[in-house]
Design a protein around this motif. Structure first.
Motif, short mmCIF file in Angstrom:
data_model
loop_
_atom_site.label_atom_id
_atom_site.label_comp_id
_atom_site.label_asym_id
_atom_site.label_seq_id
_atom_site.Cartn_x
_atom_site.Cartn_y
_atom_site.Cartn_z
N GLY A 88 0.77 -1.24 0.00
CA GLY A 88 0.00 0.00 0.00
C GLY A 88 0.80 1.28 0.00
N TYR A 89 2.12 1.19 0.03
CA TYR A 89 2.88 2.44 0.15
C TYR A 89 2.93 3.22 -1.16
CZ TYR A 89 7.08 0.10 -1.81
OH TYR A 89 7.97 -0.56 -2.60
N HIS A 90 2.74 2.53 -2.30
CA HIS A 90 2.72 3.23 -3.59
C HIS A 90 1.59 4.26 -3.61
CE1 HIS A 90 4.05 -0.95 -4.01
NE2 HIS A 90 4.91 -0.53 -4.93
N ALA A 91 0.40 3.83 -3.21
CA ALA A 91 -0.77 4.72 -3.24
C ALA A 91 -0.60 5.88 -2.27
CB ALA A 91 -2.03 3.92 -2.91
N VAL A 92 -0.03 5.61 -1.09
CA VAL A 92 0.17 6.66 -0.10
C VAL A 92 1.15 7.71 -0.62
CG1 VAL A 92 1.14 7.17 2.18
CG2 VAL A 92 -0.40 5.22 1.89
N LEU A 93 2.25 7.27 -1.22
CA LEU A 93 3.24 8.20 -1.75
C LEU A 93 2.67 9.01 -2.92
CD1 LEU A 93 6.43 5.94 -1.72
CD2 LEU A 93 5.99 7.90 -0.24
N ASP A 117 1.66 9.24 9.76
CA ASP A 117 2.90 8.86 10.43
C ASP A 117 3.97 8.47 9.40
OD1 ASP A 117 1.50 9.26 12.73
OD2 ASP A 117 1.44 7.17 13.35
N PHE A 118 3.56 7.70 8.41
CA PHE A 118 4.50 7.25 7.38
C PHE A 118 5.05 8.44 6.59
CE2 PHE A 118 5.12 5.62 2.95
CZ PHE A 118 6.23 4.83 3.20
N LEU A 119 4.18 9.34 6.14
CA LEU A 119 4.62 10.48 5.34
C LEU A 119 5.49 11.44 6.15
CD1 LEU A 119 1.46 11.26 3.19
CD2 LEU A 119 3.57 10.11 2.48
N ASN A 120 5.18 11.61 7.43
CA ASN A 120 6.00 12.49 8.27
C ASN A 120 7.42 11.97 8.38
OD1 ASN A 120 3.98 14.34 8.82
ND2 ASN A 120 3.32 13.34 10.71
N VAL A 121 7.57 10.66 8.53
CA VAL A 121 8.90 10.08 8.63
C VAL A 121 9.63 10.19 7.29
CG1 VAL A 121 10.22 7.96 9.03
CG2 VAL A 121 8.28 8.53 10.50
N VAL A 122 8.91 9.93 6.18
CA VAL A 122 9.51 10.03 4.84
C VAL A 122 10.04 11.44 4.60
CG1 VAL A 122 9.04 9.99 2.36
CG2 VAL A 122 8.15 8.18 3.83
N GLU A 123 9.26 12.46 5.00
CA GLU A 123 9.65 13.86 4.75
C GLU A 123 10.89 14.27 5.54
OE1 GLU A 123 6.18 16.06 5.72
OE2 GLU A 123 5.07 15.45 3.92
N ARG A 130 15.49 7.23 -0.17
CA ARG A 130 16.36 6.48 -1.08
C ARG A 130 15.94 5.02 -1.15
NH1 ARG A 130 20.34 9.57 1.55
NH2 ARG A 130 20.99 7.77 2.80
N ARG A 131 15.59 4.46 -0.01
CA ARG A 131 15.16 3.06 0.02
C ARG A 131 13.86 2.87 -0.76
NH1 ARG A 131 16.11 0.95 6.25
NH2 ARG A 131 18.39 1.21 6.32
N LEU A 132 12.94 3.80 -0.59
CA LEU A 132 11.66 3.71 -1.29
C LEU A 132 11.86 3.83 -2.80
CD1 LEU A 132 9.48 5.89 1.10
CD2 LEU A 132 9.15 3.46 0.66
N LEU A 133 12.71 4.76 -3.23
CA LEU A 133 12.98 4.93 -4.65
C LEU A 133 13.58 3.66 -5.24
CD1 LEU A 133 13.04 6.73 -7.15
CD2 LEU A 133 15.27 7.60 -6.39
N LYS A 134 14.52 3.05 -4.52
CA LYS A 134 15.15 1.81 -4.99
C LYS A 134 14.12 0.69 -5.09
CE LYS A 134 19.08 -1.23 -4.03
NZ LYS A 134 20.23 -1.48 -3.12
N ALA A 135 13.26 0.58 -4.07
CA ALA A 135 12.25 -0.49 -4.06
C ALA A 135 11.24 -0.28 -5.19
CB ALA A 135 11.54 -0.53 -2.71
N SER A 137 11.68 1.29 -8.01
CA SER A 137 12.33 1.03 -9.30
C SER A 137 12.42 -0.46 -9.57
CB SER A 137 13.74 1.66 -9.31
OG SER A 137 13.67 3.06 -9.16
N HIS A 138 12.77 -1.21 -8.54
CA HIS A 138 12.88 -2.66 -8.71
C HIS A 138 11.51 -3.28 -8.97
CE1 HIS A 138 14.41 -6.70 -8.37
NE2 HIS A 138 13.47 -6.98 -7.50
N GLU A 139 10.49 -2.82 -8.27
CA GLU A 139 9.15 -3.37 -8.47
C GLU A 139 8.65 -3.09 -9.88
OE1 GLU A 139 6.40 -2.42 -5.36
OE2 GLU A 139 7.86 -2.90 -3.78
N PHE A 140 8.98 -1.92 -10.42
CA PHE A 140 8.60 -1.61 -11.80
C PHE A 140 9.28 -2.60 -12.75
CE2 PHE A 140 9.49 0.51 -15.85
CZ PHE A 140 8.20 0.86 -16.24
N ALA A 141 10.55 -2.91 -12.49
CA ALA A 141 11.27 -3.87 -13.34
C ALA A 141 10.66 -5.27 -13.24
CB ALA A 141 12.74 -3.90 -12.94
N VAL A 142 10.26 -5.67 -12.03
CA VAL A 142 9.64 -6.99 -11.84
C VAL A 142 8.33 -7.08 -12.60
CG1 VAL A 142 8.52 -8.47 -10.13
CG2 VAL A 142 10.75 -7.49 -9.63
#
Length: 239
Positions: A88-93, A117-123, A130-135, A137-142
């Motif tokens: 569910g983090y794709h939709a939240v972001l 809570d999630f968005l506050n920590v991300v900001e 960086r971890r979210l961007l990497k994940a 990107s990989h999910e798009f490739a999968v």
């Protein structure tokens, strides 16, 4: 048996397990401030496509199917998420509604982290973006790999690929020395492969007669993964 050098399993699995690992203490505490653990039974819905994305879900234990439903009401399972993965983090972001549905494939323990809570920590985090961007990107490739391969492969080859991938997912929670048990309904397996249940039953029987696997009720045990890889045709479909 390891698939290293035999089958590119990373091209079929997301890598969201590491997103929340070893975060700074203050970020971890803020994420957990309003975290709620919930338990789901097999088949129980976690969220539905089109619902407001009120937060993200962390799988503490169990497996979850992500799926979409077509106009005729038929499910198409697009991914099976394992213990340690996020949902569910794709939709939240993206500040969108959930773009697919999720339901428990087995009894699950899942923690819910509210959107705010999630968005506050991300900001505020130096690590999480960086971890979210990497994940992502990989999910798009999968998903791109899955679409391209499944468009070209036969039902038999697609079933072989799905069984190899499921073997790895169920292997993660199998006690060392025990036989890996793929515990999934024929209907869910058909919805992953994109075919009818009758084709799944027919090809499983063919694989069983060839000594590639054996079954016990809905449980599937792979006995010759090398031959299954040979039937998958992946070497001609993947770079």
């Amino acid at each position: 048996m390891s698939l290293t050098g035999l089958f590119p399993i990373d091209k079929w699995n997301f890598k969201s397990q590491s997103i929340l690992t070893n975060l700074p203490d203050d970020e971890y505490e803020r994420l957990h401030a309003h975290m709620l653990e919930q338990h789901y039974q097999k088949g129980e819905s976690i969220f539905r496509e089109g619902a407001v994305a009120s937060g993200i879900f962390f799988i503490k234990k169990g497996k979850v199917k992500k799926y979409k439903v077509d106009k005729e009401g038929k499910e198409q399972i697009i991914y099976v998420a394992n213990t340690g993965e996020l949902l569910g983090y794709h939709a939240v972001l993206a500040e969108e509604r959930y773009t697919d549905s999720a339901a428990a494939l087995e009894a699950c323990a899942i923690t819910f982290i509210p959107r705010e809570d999630f968005l506050n920590v991300v900001e505020q985090s130096q690590v999480l973006p960086r971890r979210l961007l990497k994940a992502l990107s990989h999910e798009f490739a999968v998903l791109s790999n899955s679409i391209s391969v499944f468009a070209q492969r036969s039902v038999k080859e697609r079933l072989a690929i799905i069984l190899i991938v499921l073997r790895e997912k169920f292997k993660a929670e199998t006690v060392a020395g025990s036989e890996i048990t793929i515990n999934i309904s024929r209907a869910d397996l058909a919805n992953m492969v994109g075919t009818g249940s009758e084709n799944i039953v027919r090809f499983l029987k063919e694989f069983r007669m060839a000594g590639i696997l054996h079954t016990q009720g809905r449980k599937i045990f792979i006995t010759d993964v090398k031959r299954l890889i040979g039937l998958s045709g992946y070497s001609n479909a993947l770079p």
